[in-house]
Design a protein around this motif. Structure first.
Motif, mmCIF file in Angstrom:
data_model
loop_
_atom_site.group_PDB
_atom_site.id
_atom_site.type_symbol
_atom_site.label_atom_id
_atom_site.label_comp_id
_atom_site.label_asym_id
_atom_site.label_seq_id
_atom_site.Cartn_x
_atom_site.Cartn_y
_atom_site.Cartn_z
ATOM 1 N N ARG A 37 0.847 -1.198 0.000
ATOM 2 C CA ARG A 37 0.000 0.000 0.000
ATOM 3 C C ARG A 37 0.875 1.239 0.000
ATOM 4 O O ARG A 37 1.901 1.294 0.651
ATOM 5 C CB ARG A 37 -0.896 0.047 1.239
ATOM 6 N N THR A 38 0.466 2.228 -0.753
ATOM 7 C CA THR A 38 1.102 3.539 -0.720
ATOM 8 C C THR A 38 0.170 4.482 0.030
ATOM 9 O O THR A 38 -1.010 4.165 0.251
ATOM 10 C CB THR A 38 1.327 4.075 -2.137
ATOM 11 N N ASP A 41 -2.688 5.319 -2.369
ATOM 12 C CA ASP A 41 -3.615 4.192 -2.495
ATOM 13 C C ASP A 41 -4.475 4.064 -1.240
ATOM 14 O O ASP A 41 -5.691 3.856 -1.332
ATOM 15 C CB ASP A 41 -2.799 2.915 -2.722
ATOM 16 N N ASP A 44 -7.067 6.866 -1.241
ATOM 17 C CA ASP A 44 -8.165 6.623 -2.174
ATOM 18 C C ASP A 44 -9.101 5.537 -1.653
ATOM 19 O O ASP A 44 -10.317 5.616 -1.822
ATOM 20 C CB ASP A 44 -7.643 6.261 -3.564
ATOM 21 N N THR A 45 -8.543 4.537 -1.003
ATOM 22 C CA THR A 45 -9.365 3.486 -0.405
ATOM 23 C C THR A 45 -10.276 4.075 0.665
ATOM 24 O O THR A 45 -11.482 3.818 0.682
ATOM 25 C CB THR A 45 -8.469 2.383 0.194
#
Length: 85
Positions: A37-38, A41, A44-45
């Motif tokens: 995971r960044t 990311d 956005d999740t």
């Protein structure tokens, strides 16, 4: 038809919410997130899971109360973003 000013305001609010999620989640050390995971990311999740659309689906259409919604959002974010213990 959707009023163009309302549509523009909605888009601006959506962009602000996404930006706020990114600002908040960049404070979490990257190594505490699930492998791969960044920050972008993860943000956005969270942006999608905690969205007004999710609220509408679960509360308005799914019959959730606010405590159930809060619990669902919390457990879903934890499962999506943090490694299994």
């Amino acid at each position: 038809a959707v009023d163009s000013e309302i549509a523009e305001d909605w888009q601006q609010l959506n962009n602000l919410r996404r930006h706020a999620m990114r600002a908040m989640l960049t404070r979490i050390p990257l190594e505490t997130l699930r492998t791969g995971r960044t920050h972008a990311d993860a943000a956005d999740t969270a942006w999608i899971i905690a969205s007004p659309d999710t609220h509408a689906q679960l509360v308005t259409h799914g019959g959730y109360d606010y405590d159930q919604l809060e619990d669902w959002v919390r457990t879903t974010l934890i499962a999506a973003l943090l490694p299994d213990k």
